[in-house]
Design an enzyme around this catalytic site. Structure first.
Site, PDB file in Angstrom:
ATOM      1  N   THR B 157       0.881  -1.188   0.000  1.00  2.78           N
ATOM      2  CA  THR B 157       0.000   0.000   0.000  1.00  2.78           C
ATOM      3  C   THR B 157       0.910   1.228   0.000  1.00  2.78           C
ATOM      4  O   THR B 157       1.331   1.675  -1.059  1.00  2.78           O
ATOM      5  CB  THR B 157      -0.973   0.017   1.195  1.00  2.78           C
ATOM      6  OG1 THR B 157      -0.253  -0.184   2.407  1.00  2.78           O
ATOM      7  CG2 THR B 157      -2.036  -1.051   1.043  1.00  2.78           C
ATOM      8  N   THR B 194      -1.995  -1.358   8.343  1.00  2.00           N
ATOM      9  CA  THR B 194      -2.189  -2.805   8.197  1.00  2.00           C
ATOM     10  C   THR B 194      -0.878  -3.516   7.871  1.00  2.00           C
ATOM     11  O   THR B 194      -0.131  -3.076   7.026  1.00  2.00           O
ATOM     12  CB  THR B 194      -3.199  -3.088   7.072  1.00  2.00           C
ATOM     13  OG1 THR B 194      -4.486  -2.721   7.526  1.00  2.00           O
ATOM     14  CG2 THR B 194      -3.207  -4.577   6.707  1.00  2.00           C
ATOM     15  N   GLU B 275       5.960   4.269   7.011  1.00  2.00           N
ATOM     16  CA  GLU B 275       5.645   5.561   6.393  1.00  2.00           C
ATOM     17  C   GLU B 275       6.526   6.679   6.922  1.00  2.00           C
ATOM     18  O   GLU B 275       6.486   7.013   8.099  1.00  2.00           O
ATOM     19  CB  GLU B 275       4.185   5.923   6.664  1.00  2.00           C
ATOM     20  CG  GLU B 275       3.245   5.216   5.717  1.00  2.00           C
ATOM     21  CD  GLU B 275       1.795   5.347   6.137  1.00  2.00           C
ATOM     22  OE1 GLU B 275       1.529   6.048   7.127  1.00  2.00           O
ATOM     23  OE2 GLU B 275       0.940   4.743   5.464  1.00  2.00           O
TER      24      GLU B 275
END
Lengths: 407, 407
Positions: B157, B194, B275
């Protein structure tokens, strides 16, 4: 008799609003350039109570104040320095507190035990008291009934504006005044930015009554921001009553109600001025099975970095909200009963109804979230308990400020 | 016999390292452009076990897999889509899982209950399965013993790189292989990005033994990153054994030890690619009174936004570390016993000794913290328990990425 908000009217002069309080704030040398030493002086004395950080690591000034407030009820001065937290400085830290109280007391011709002390700033750095000694005369000479703003400035750290508040209200047929200064938590929620607040009132109440009132007020204000003992080494709220207006103990509930309003507004001022904050966020949970569930769910949402960054981005990302609720550890949770709305003065937008996405107008959602004050409303639909927690968004500036704090 | 790390040797081909595993990954249409559908296929079947999110709000695929793994031990396929989490989609979400397993099973000529499914992406958005149906043939046609990387790409993602790992080791005199792909948590610590991981091995073990091994391995790897149930709606780790190499149950501990190493390395890969992360941070507590104290203190430091932003700023701000320890709620804490060091390959710098600041070389400290892998070492000096928790720093990019997620 319940005091209504209407009866409380806002004044504009902070600590100056209260009879029997003088204050001042100057630059000495704890900070490079800005004001860094504040003094509240009560010429006729004041009855003082306080609440302090629940962090197990406490600054030397906090330990000192806690000890003094156990031994004494009446005080004449509150001294606050910013720029150095005087925490984790061992024996020298303790000695420095005594040095500060002793030297101030000498100049004011009062007893050292009549002085309370707070500190805020970098921790683990021994204090250099030379500039403090040099500044004491100017600090005292400048004491006035007009210098609340200077005091508010002198307790600031990463705050962007000095924060003062005053109100008046009628209790038991008498006009009671409240005044306060406050400095902000670095970041309200996650942890550990120091909050210092000094609230004064002209009401006459004994220390134990003041303590009851302050604890109750804090539970509905400071404690819905400063979550779960996530407090700094230095967090302090002191309430000083100059006893100018006799108040019957029967009116304690009314006094507490007004004090609570005062503390709620002070909390909101802090959240609005938190490091890098662009938005004040109210997370409200309703229809939880228990009060504890309501609080836990609201806190989980309010402390989620992913929720806070989404709010900063003005993104109605309710998936993060429902995930935070799911992670809150609350006992009674029905995923298929949860309803979520984003709200603000610009309107409200329903984004999730009974666990399911609701098609919504993204433009309206963006407009709602573009306001400075936004709300996240969560209906758990499992009972009738509610809670409200305040926080701010998490911005790029928050990281910038905190990646660069000591320099 | 204790398996030592030496005996585990790293391979470079991810899932391809394991006999009996075919894989593929393609773009269908859950995402705009990137690969978004992965398939692991076991032509001769595999014994599968799994661990899942502890979030009370679970994705439909997670609830389905949990149910299947209770009913069955043998499976033939694991299907993973990225771009849509299929969470909070009500009855339709459940139906879509069945649609996905049914249509894949039909194409593969297997039973629907032989298929497990995972999803990751935005939650609360019903899936559009049309592109999925159109892509199924290509997905299956491309199945190969060489397409691990394509599968790793298709589960990404906000990951910046596909993450694969493989190892081989000798257990009970037999060469055992492990292969895995993993996608990262958005942000490891605070919550809710996730994590999906699929680990395959050619060892033959029954489902309950695999489950015991996986739970134990996760406790020392994934669970020292994903703290306190702060997990997404979709977190999933599946372990599939193709049963090509018979393994006596007596060697389960050795198998678990190797699996643990595998999981630890997978966790580190995720943390490094979190991230906006610029640094991998290991928080180590030693000499705590209890294991629970050691873990709580390490987690409190690892989850503190103020500590994480300081590490990003390469600032040896140990005051924030000690404050986080003080806030950790641990039972036995002696502020005057705490010793703190920052460590990395560039050296170590003692910053706090028994609760007191230690004068240190700021240039050295900056150099130590400028490394990509840094450690925060905390000696509580109250007992002999230790813990280690992994996290990453908190950067400006973290806020940028998460303020902009849905767009």
């Amino acid at each position: 008799m319940q005091i209504t908000e209407k009866k409380l009217s806002a004044l504009t002069n902070g600590l100056n609003a209260v009879d029997g309080v003088m204050s001042n704030g100057i630059h000495t040398g704890f900070k490079a350039l800005d004001k860094d030493l504040a003094l509240l002086y009560f010429p006729d004395g004041a009855t003082v109570t306080g609440i302090f950080t629940r962090n197990k690591i406490k600054a030397h000034s906090v330990m000192y104040d806690m000890d003094m407030l156990k031994q004494f009820t009446e005080f004449k001065a509150i001294l606050v320095n910013s720029g150095n937290a005087n925490a984790c400085n061992g024996l020298r830290g303790e000695q420095d507190v005594h040095e500060m109280t002793r030297s101030l007391a000498e100049k004011l011709n009062i007893a050292p035990h009549q002085v309370l002390v707070s500190s805020t700033g970098v921790i683990g750095e021994p204090m250099n008291l030379q500039p403090f000694y040099s500044g004491l005369d100017a600090l005292i000479d400048g004491l006035s009934h007009q210098h609340s703003t200077a005091a508010a400035e002198a307790i600031m750290t990463t705050d962007t504006i000095p924060k003062e508040l005053s109100m008046q209200t009628v209790i038991g047929g008498k006009m009671i005044h409240f005044g306060a200064i406050i400095k902000g938590a670095g970041m309200i929620h996650p942890n550990m930015g120091t909050m210092l607040s000094y609230i004064v009132t002209d009401a006459a109440l004994p220390q134990n009554a003041l303590n009851t009132a302050l604890k109750s007020a804090a539970d509905d204000s400071f404690n819905v921001m400063t979550v779960d003992g996530d407090t700094s080494t230095n967090d302090t709220v002191l309430l000083a009553a100059t006893n100018k207006v006799p108040l019957d103990a029967a009116y304690l509930d009314d006094f507490t109600a007004s004090l609570t309003e005062m503390c709620r507004e002070l909390s909101r001022m802090v959240a609005r001025d938190a490091e890098g904050a662009t938005k004040f966020v109210t997370v409200k949970t309703v229809n939880a099975k228990t009060k504890s569930d309501a609080i836990s769910a609201a806190k989980a949402v309010a402390t989620s970095s992913l929720v806070k960054t989404a709010v900063y981005g003005q993104d109605a990302n309710w998936g993060r909200v429902i995930m935070a609720v799911g992670n809150s550890g609350i006992k009674t949770l029905d995923p298929n009963a949860i309803t979520i709305k984003f709200t603000s003065a610009a309107g409200e937008v329903l984004v999730c109804h009974e666990g399911l996405a609701v098609p919504f107008d993204e433009t309206l959602a963006f407009t709602v979230l573009s306001q400075t004050d936004v709300g996240i409303f969560i209906n758990l639909n499992t009972g009738d308990a509610a809670a409200e927690v305040w926080t701010c968004d998490m911005s790029i500036d928050y990281v910038k400020i905190n990646a660069d704090y000591r320099s």
